[in-house]
Design a protein around this motif. Structure first.
Motif, short mmCIF file in Angstrom:
data_model
loop_
_atom_site.label_atom_id
_atom_site.label_comp_id
_atom_site.label_asym_id
_atom_site.label_seq_id
_atom_site.Cartn_x
_atom_site.Cartn_y
_atom_site.Cartn_z
N CYS A 111 22.14 100.99 -21.33
CA CYS A 111 21.74 100.42 -22.26
C CYS A 111 22.73 99.93 -23.39
O CYS A 111 23.76 100.58 -23.97
CB CYS A 111 21.02 101.41 -23.31
SG CYS A 111 19.86 100.78 -24.45
N GLY A 112 22.78 98.44 -23.38
CA GLY A 112 23.91 97.83 -24.12
C GLY A 112 24.44 96.83 -23.15
O GLY A 112 25.90 97.19 -22.99
N THR A 113 23.98 96.40 -21.89
CA THR A 113 24.58 95.77 -20.90
C THR A 113 25.60 94.50 -21.49
O THR A 113 26.61 94.34 -20.97
CB THR A 113 23.70 95.08 -19.89
OG1 THR A 113 22.79 96.48 -19.38
CG2 THR A 113 24.46 94.45 -18.61
N LEU A 114 25.35 93.79 -22.41
CA LEU A 114 25.85 92.89 -23.03
C LEU A 114 27.08 93.58 -23.47
O LEU A 114 28.42 92.82 -23.39
CB LEU A 114 25.33 91.97 -23.99
CG LEU A 114 25.89 90.69 -24.48
CD1 LEU A 114 26.55 89.90 -23.43
CD2 LEU A 114 24.77 89.90 -25.26
N ASN A 115 27.08 94.30 -24.35
CA ASN A 115 28.33 95.09 -24.83
C ASN A 115 29.27 95.37 -23.84
O ASN A 115 30.28 95.10 -23.94
CB ASN A 115 27.75 96.44 -25.79
CG ASN A 115 27.19 95.90 -26.88
OD1 ASN A 115 27.22 95.10 -27.41
ND2 ASN A 115 26.66 97.15 -27.59
N TYR A 116 28.88 95.86 -22.78
CA TYR A 116 29.46 96.62 -21.56
C TYR A 116 30.24 95.12 -20.99
O TYR A 116 31.37 95.26 -20.71
CB TYR A 116 28.74 97.22 -20.80
CG TYR A 116 29.23 97.84 -19.56
CD1 TYR A 116 29.99 99.18 -19.82
CD2 TYR A 116 29.16 97.33 -18.23
CE1 TYR A 116 30.79 99.77 -18.68
CE2 TYR A 116 29.79 98.07 -17.18
CZ TYR A 116 30.64 99.16 -17.43
OH TYR A 116 31.15 99.99 -16.45
N ALA A 117 29.42 94.25 -20.73
CA ALA A 117 30.13 93.18 -20.15
C ALA A 117 31.19 92.35 -20.86
O ALA A 117 32.22 91.85 -20.06
CB ALA A 117 28.98 91.96 -19.75
N VAL A 118 31.42 92.57 -22.02
CA VAL A 118 32.24 91.94 -22.82
C VAL A 118 33.33 93.15 -23.28
O VAL A 118 34.22 92.77 -24.15
CB VAL A 118 31.81 91.13 -23.90
CG1 VAL A 118 30.85 90.14 -23.47
CG2 VAL A 118 30.80 91.90 -24.89
N ARG A 119 33.30 94.28 -22.55
CA ARG A 119 34.36 95.13 -22.79
C ARG A 119 34.22 96.00 -24.09
O ARG A 119 35.10 96.21 -24.69
CB ARG A 119 35.62 94.81 -22.42
CG ARG A 119 35.66 94.30 -20.89
CD ARG A 119 37.01 93.99 -20.52
NE ARG A 119 37.12 93.48 -19.12
CZ ARG A 119 38.29 93.10 -18.35
NH1 ARG A 119 39.30 93.32 -18.92
NH2 ARG A 119 38.00 92.85 -17.25
N ASN A 120 33.09 96.16 -24.50
CA ASN A 120 32.40 96.78 -25.57
C ASN A 120 31.96 98.33 -25.59
O ASN A 120 31.10 98.15 -24.50
CB ASN A 120 31.55 96.13 -26.64
CG ASN A 120 31.15 96.64 -27.89
OD1 ASN A 120 31.08 97.78 -28.05
ND2 ASN A 120 30.94 95.94 -29.14
N MET A 121 32.52 99.16 -26.09
CA MET A 121 32.19 100.62 -25.38
C MET A 121 30.86 100.99 -25.85
O MET A 121 30.61 102.29 -25.89
CB MET A 121 33.35 101.46 -25.41
CG MET A 121 34.59 101.23 -24.68
SD MET A 121 35.87 102.40 -24.99
CE MET A 121 37.08 101.97 -23.69
N LEU A 122 30.25 100.25 -26.67
CA LEU A 122 28.92 100.91 -27.50
C LEU A 122 27.73 100.63 -26.41
O LEU A 122 27.22 99.71 -26.48
CB LEU A 122 28.57 100.09 -28.71
CG LEU A 122 29.53 100.42 -29.90
CD1 LEU A 122 29.23 99.58 -30.92
CD2 LEU A 122 29.49 102.07 -30.31
N VAL A 123 27.66 101.78 -25.49
CA VAL A 123 26.63 101.79 -24.71
C VAL A 123 26.01 103.25 -24.37
O VAL A 123 26.74 104.14 -25.06
CB VAL A 123 26.93 101.14 -23.31
CG1 VAL A 123 27.65 99.80 -23.33
CG2 VAL A 123 27.93 102.21 -22.77
N ALA A 124 24.90 103.37 -23.74
CA ALA A 124 24.41 104.65 -23.53
C ALA A 124 23.60 104.63 -22.08
O ALA A 124 23.20 103.54 -21.58
CB ALA A 124 23.25 104.98 -24.63
N VAL A 125 23.44 105.78 -21.82
CA VAL A 125 22.79 106.26 -20.72
C VAL A 125 21.46 107.15 -20.90
O VAL A 125 21.92 108.23 -21.43
CB VAL A 125 23.70 106.73 -19.42
CG1 VAL A 125 22.85 107.17 -18.14
CG2 VAL A 125 24.74 105.95 -18.85
#
Length: 275
Positions: free
Chosen positions: A96-110
């Motif tokens: 959850c937070g795929t766009l964050n992840y794709a631009v190397r932002n660590m704000l994501v969740a599973v």
């Protein structure tokens, strides 16, 4: 007759540990693939997935299916597997937070949650980069760090309110979450944040946010089910955007650390809706 009774007592605990294990397994995949060049897999409405989303969901499904082969699973990427009439349904958002992840932002969740009938009974939300897992057995909510559990305690002290600005906006134009920070009364009391992952819902339960606001119809949402369950178990105030029970009326979500914060936000939303 004692055996079924004991089984009924321990099943939520066993399910909670399974949710934790599944979320941790997905988080390990997300963490391992972070920073790699990942092809985007386009989805409707401008959304997309990456190979990390796909692989994390596959791993989570394998953990759940091995332990509960008769349960159904609804995943963000693969959809429903198992019987649509199943009483036990796992709701899985592998990243959850795929766009964050794709631009190397660590704000994501599973996110992993189990719905039994109409009720989400256990849930886990893993932060792949802090390696914290927020979880609930349906009665209490905890954060697990280094194998140790600490009970979650909501607090509005931060005055931080996370606002989801991603579509869809089913209640527009009467309600738009983006207008809340422009309200003078909002600025007098709160400070807006936009994290763009439902990890922020979990943070309300953990006392790291005062509240979270979003529009949308969220029943059986793989994005929100785990966070909502955690907030309820932690004792947060949880309603739709107009104060009605969740998944009724206009829908949406307002989750707050305490009733006073909740009342203030509902008043701001009501004032906006009357414009």
């Amino acid at each position: 007759m004692s055996r079924p009774s004991a089984y009924a007592v321990h099943m939520p605990i066993m399910d909670a540990e399974l949710a934790i294990s599944a979320a941790q397994a997905g988080a390990a995949v997300v963490r391992a693939m972070y920073g790699a060049s990942l092809t985007r897999i386009e989805k409707p409405a401008g959304d997309f997935a990456t190979a990390a989303d796909i692989e994390a969901e596959k791993t989570i499904r394998e953990v759940i299916h091995t332990a509960r082969p008769d349960d159904a699973i609804i995943g963000e990427e693969k959809g429903l597997t198992g019987s649509g009439a199943a009483k036990r349904v796992w709701l899985v958002d592998p990243l959850c937070g795929t766009l964050n992840y794709a631009v190397r932002n660590m704000l994501v969740a599973v996110n992993v949650a189990l719905r039994v009938g109409d009720e989400v009974t256990v849930a886990a939300c893993a932060d792949p980069f802090t390696e914290e897992v927020f979880w609930t057995d349906g009665r209490h909510a905890y954060v697990r760090r280094d194998g140790r559990d600490e009970e979650l305690k909501p607090s509005s002290e931060s005055q931080l309110v996370d606002i989801n600005l991603d579509p869809p906006f089913p209640n527009a134009p009467a309600f738009r979450a983006a207008r809340l920070p422009a309200e003078p009364r909002f600025a007098e009391r709160f400070r807006p944040r936009v994290v763009s992952t439902t990890l922020a819902v979990t943070w309300v339960a953990a006392g790291r946010r005062a509240a979270y606001v979003t529009d949308g119809h969220l029943r059986d949402s793989v994005h929100f089910a785990a966070g909502i369950a955690l907030c309820r178990a932690a004792g947060c105030t949880v309603t739709g955007i107009h104060g009605r029970p969740l998944h009724t009326g206009a829908g949406g979500l307002v989750v707050s650390a305490d009733p006073e914060t909740h009342t203030a936000l509902l008043e701001l939303i009501a004032a906006q809706s009357s414009l």
